[in-house]
Design an enzyme around this catalytic site. Structure first.
Site, PDB file in Angstrom:
ATOM      1  N   CYS A   1       0.837  -1.210   0.000  1.00 37.07           N
ATOM      2  CA  CYS A   1       0.000   0.000   0.000  1.00 37.07           C
ATOM      3  C   CYS A   1       0.866   1.253   0.000  1.00 37.07           C
ATOM      4  O   CYS A   1       1.444   1.618   1.033  1.00 37.07           O
ATOM      5  CB  CYS A   1      -0.929  -0.004   1.215  1.00 37.07           C
TER       6      CYS A   1
ATOM      7  N   CYS B   1      -0.312   4.071   2.267  1.00 35.46           N
ATOM      8  CA  CYS B   1      -0.086   3.777   3.685  1.00 35.46           C
ATOM      9  C   CYS B   1       1.365   3.998   4.080  1.00 35.46           C
ATOM     10  O   CYS B   1       1.653   4.547   5.154  1.00 35.46           O
ATOM     11  CB  CYS B   1      -0.461   2.324   3.999  1.00 35.46           C
ATOM     12  N   ASP B   2       2.285   3.568   3.234  1.00 38.44           N
ATOM     13  CA  ASP B   2       3.688   3.463   3.636  1.00 38.44           C
ATOM     14  C   ASP B   2       4.671   4.294   2.830  1.00 38.44           C
ATOM     15  O   ASP B   2       5.870   4.306   3.147  1.00 38.44           O
ATOM     16  CB  ASP B   2       4.129   1.991   3.558  1.00 38.44           C
TER      17      ASP B   2
END
Length: 321
Positions: A147, A150-151
């Site tokens: 993701c 997300c990261d």
């Protein structure tokens, strides 16, 4: 079967969607039963994908970030505080042809159903497709991710690799170019499956280098990714690629096999819900989270749809009374 109590709500799945639904239905005094899945199951991980995530920095309310497992344990504790019953079992069969709905757990699906329910909230989630390489699960959150939104922030000014050749992979690469200094797009064939507009954007991005006919074959590093080994699919040669992060973007698979032939699904296998709602084609059955969301796929959107499903289930039950 007559001896089994009929539950108001059974929630199948225990990620952000399922546990948020549990919090709301428990507070409505519906005494929900949550079938959270089994730890040994790859398709129904208790707590969802966040149990395999380390730092979560984009979930509201945690300015310093929070560990994924800690966040999900807090979800679970909050649901149980209000009266939700959580069982670490996996639903193995459902019968949604009539009410009360029937749910089996365990291997014996020929006998009487384990539980009966007036309504069901499906929150079984979806899994990112992986490469199946050694140490893949343990490296998630340690240089390996599925993701970018997300990261991506964790890879500022680093060189990273994105695996995949579809729209999702190119979207990930484009997003990551905001942070990383260099992105290697590993494409196993000599062409991209992505739409032409996405191809044009990626090829115009100076930070993205497309490596054609290339497969990732090994992660290198003790506790985190330090580099990877890649294979040239034309001559079978193996070489090192110095990257500190890898993003797998080869697709997702929703956990919907339990509902095949009963709930309507999109062409890609995700559950189909009514526009703007969580109601499925079967009255009294609701779907929330990644099992029906093939677009956003975020913990916060999953939790939001879990809230929606709980409110819809509560109102539907009131109407039945």
């Amino acid at each position: 079967m007559a001896e089994s109590p009929v539950r108001d709500v059974i929630i199948i799945g225990s990620g952000p969607a399922g546990l948020t639904a549990a919090i709301y239905t428990a507070r409505a005094s519906l005494e929900p039963l949550v079938l959270e899945g089994e730890p040994s199951s790859t398709s129904d991980q208790p707590g969802g994908q966040l149990m395999l995530t380390t730092d979560v920095e984009n979930y509201p309310g945690f300015p310093e970030g929070v560990m994924g497992p800690e966040l999900m344990m807090n979800f679970k504790a909050q649901a149980e505080r209000f009266g939700a019953e959580v069982q670490t079992v996996k639903a193995s069969k459902v019968d949604l042809s009539e009410r009360p709905f029937k749910v089996w757990v365990g291997r014996d699906t020929d006998g009487e159903p384990t539980y009966l329910a007036k309504s069901i909230i499906v929150s079984t989630g979806a899994q990112s497709l992986m490469l199946g390489l050694d140490r893949e699960v343990e490296l998630i959150g340690h240089g390996l991710s599925t993701c970018a939104t997300c990261d991506g922030f964790f890879f500022r000014d680093q060189e990273i690799a994105v695996v995949g050749g579809g729209d999702s992979a190119l979207e990930e690469a484009m997003f990551l170019s905001r942070f990383a200094s260099k992105i290697y797009l590993l494409v196993r064939r000599d062409e991209l499956r992505a739409s032409q507009i996405m191809q044009d954007r990626a090829m115009a991005n100076d930070k993205i280098e497309i490596m054609w006919n290339t497969s990732l074959v090994e992660y290198v590093g003790d506790t985190k990714i330090e580099k990877v080994k890649i294979k040239n699919n034309l001559d079978e040669s193996i070489s090192d690629l110095d990257v500190t992060g890898v993003f797998i973007a080869i697709g997702h698979k929703p956990s919907t096999s339990l509902f095949e032939g009963q709930l309507d699904m999109k062409e890609n296998g995700y559950l189909k819900t009514q526009p703007g709602r969580t109601a499925t084609n079967i009255e009294g059955v609701f779907a929330s989270g990644d099992v029906q969301d093939d677009y956003y796929r975020q913990a916060i959107t999953a939790a939001g749809s879990g809230c929606q499903a709980a409110l819809e289930a509560e109102r539907w039950l009131e109407e039945q009374e």
